[in-house]
Design a protein around this motif. Structure first.
Motif, short mmCIF file in Angstrom:
data_model
loop_
_atom_site.label_atom_id
_atom_site.label_comp_id
_atom_site.label_asym_id
_atom_site.label_seq_id
_atom_site.Cartn_x
_atom_site.Cartn_y
_atom_site.Cartn_z
N THR A 107 12.57 -4.88 2.30
CA THR A 107 13.51 -3.77 2.19
C THR A 107 14.34 -4.00 0.94
O THR A 107 14.77 -5.11 0.66
CB THR A 107 14.44 -3.68 3.42
N ARG A 108 14.55 -2.91 0.16
CA ARG A 108 15.31 -3.02 -1.08
C ARG A 108 16.30 -1.86 -1.17
O ARG A 108 15.88 -0.72 -1.33
CB ARG A 108 14.38 -2.95 -2.30
N PRO A 109 17.60 -2.14 -1.04
CA PRO A 109 18.57 -1.06 -1.26
C PRO A 109 18.72 -0.80 -2.76
O PRO A 109 18.90 -1.72 -3.54
CB PRO A 109 19.86 -1.60 -0.65
N VAL A 110 18.64 0.48 -3.15
CA VAL A 110 18.83 0.88 -4.54
C VAL A 110 19.75 2.10 -4.52
O VAL A 110 19.33 3.19 -4.15
CB VAL A 110 17.49 1.25 -5.22
N GLY A 111 21.00 1.88 -4.90
CA GLY A 111 21.98 2.97 -4.87
C GLY A 111 22.16 3.50 -3.46
O GLY A 111 22.49 2.76 -2.55
N THR A 112 21.90 4.78 -3.28
CA THR A 112 22.06 5.40 -1.95
C THR A 112 20.75 5.46 -1.19
O THR A 112 20.65 6.12 -0.16
CB THR A 112 22.61 6.83 -2.09
N TRP A 113 19.74 4.75 -1.68
CA TRP A 113 18.41 4.77 -1.07
C TRP A 113 18.01 3.41 -0.55
O TRP A 113 18.44 2.38 -1.07
CB TRP A 113 17.37 5.26 -2.07
N LEU A 114 17.18 3.39 0.48
CA LEU A 114 16.59 2.16 1.00
C LEU A 114 15.09 2.27 0.80
O LEU A 114 14.45 3.19 1.33
CB LEU A 114 16.90 1.97 2.48
N ILE A 115 14.53 1.36 0.01
CA ILE A 115 13.10 1.38 -0.29
C ILE A 115 12.41 0.34 0.59
O ILE A 115 12.83 -0.82 0.64
CB ILE A 115 12.85 1.08 -1.78
N LEU A 116 11.38 0.76 1.28
CA LEU A 116 10.60 -0.12 2.15
C LEU A 116 9.24 -0.36 1.52
O LEU A 116 8.51 0.59 1.22
CB LEU A 116 10.41 0.52 3.53
N ASP A 117 8.90 -1.62 1.28
CA ASP A 117 7.57 -1.98 0.81
C ASP A 117 6.72 -2.22 2.04
O ASP A 117 7.05 -3.10 2.86
CB ASP A 117 7.62 -3.22 -0.07
N CYS A 118 5.65 -1.46 2.20
CA CYS A 118 4.85 -1.51 3.42
C CYS A 118 3.39 -1.76 3.10
O CYS A 118 2.91 -1.47 2.01
CB CYS A 118 4.96 -0.18 4.16
N VAL A 119 2.68 -2.31 4.09
CA VAL A 119 1.24 -2.48 4.03
C VAL A 119 0.63 -1.83 5.26
O VAL A 119 1.27 -1.73 6.30
CB VAL A 119 0.82 -3.97 3.94
N THR B 26 0.81 -1.21 0.00
CA THR B 26 0.00 0.00 0.00
C THR B 26 0.84 1.26 0.00
O THR B 26 0.39 2.30 -0.47
CB THR B 26 -0.94 0.03 1.21
N HIS B 27 2.06 1.18 0.54
CA HIS B 27 2.93 2.35 0.62
C HIS B 27 4.37 1.95 0.33
O HIS B 27 4.79 0.83 0.63
CB HIS B 27 2.87 2.98 2.01
N GLU B 28 5.10 2.88 -0.22
CA GLU B 28 6.52 2.70 -0.48
C GLU B 28 7.24 3.87 0.21
O GLU B 28 6.91 5.03 -0.03
CB GLU B 28 6.74 2.73 -1.98
N ILE B 29 8.16 3.55 1.09
CA ILE B 29 8.87 4.58 1.85
C ILE B 29 10.34 4.53 1.47
O ILE B 29 10.94 3.46 1.43
CB ILE B 29 8.68 4.36 3.36
N ILE B 30 10.89 5.69 1.17
CA ILE B 30 12.29 5.78 0.74
C ILE B 30 13.08 6.58 1.76
O ILE B 30 12.71 7.71 2.08
CB ILE B 30 12.40 6.41 -0.66
#
Length: 108
Positions: free
Chosen positions: A92-104, A62-66
């Motif tokens: 959790t997905r690291p992409v370059g200098t960012w950490l992407i969180l897949d959340c519900v 539902t949400h993606e937090i970077i």
């Protein structure tokens, strides 16, 4: 998913919490939610089309937090509070200098 162009794009304030379990003298476990910290983030509300891969539904996100990568050690099961809404971190997905969180959205 739109990655931030720089740290200035992290305009939302989120609180990261974690559930800890402590064993009492009687042998039972008690759970407590401890706050890890508050951080600046970019919060994206995902669309339905983001949740389909190869015509199959996957776990609803539902949400993606970077956040900035390595800002905080976030794990699956942590809780993000944003604008009074509680979200469970599913991936959790690291992409370059960012950490992407897949959340519900958290169901209590």
């Amino acid at each position: 998913m739109a990655l931030p162009k720089g740290a200035g794009a992290l305009r939302e304030r989120v609180t990261v919490s974690r559930i800890t379990r402590t064993k009492s003298e009687s042998g039972r476990y008690t759970e407590a939610e401890i706050v890890i910290g508050e951080y600046f983030a970019q919060v994206n509300v995902t669309q339905a089309k983001d949740n389909i891969i190869a015509d199959q539904m996957r776990d609803l996100r539902t949400h993606e937090i970077i956040l900035r990568y390595k800002t905080v050690d976030i794990k699956q099961g942590d809780i993000i509070t944003w604008n009074g809404l509680q979200l469970d971190v599913r991936a959790t997905r690291p992409v370059g200098t960012w950490l992407i969180l897949d959340c519900v959205t958290r169901s209590v």
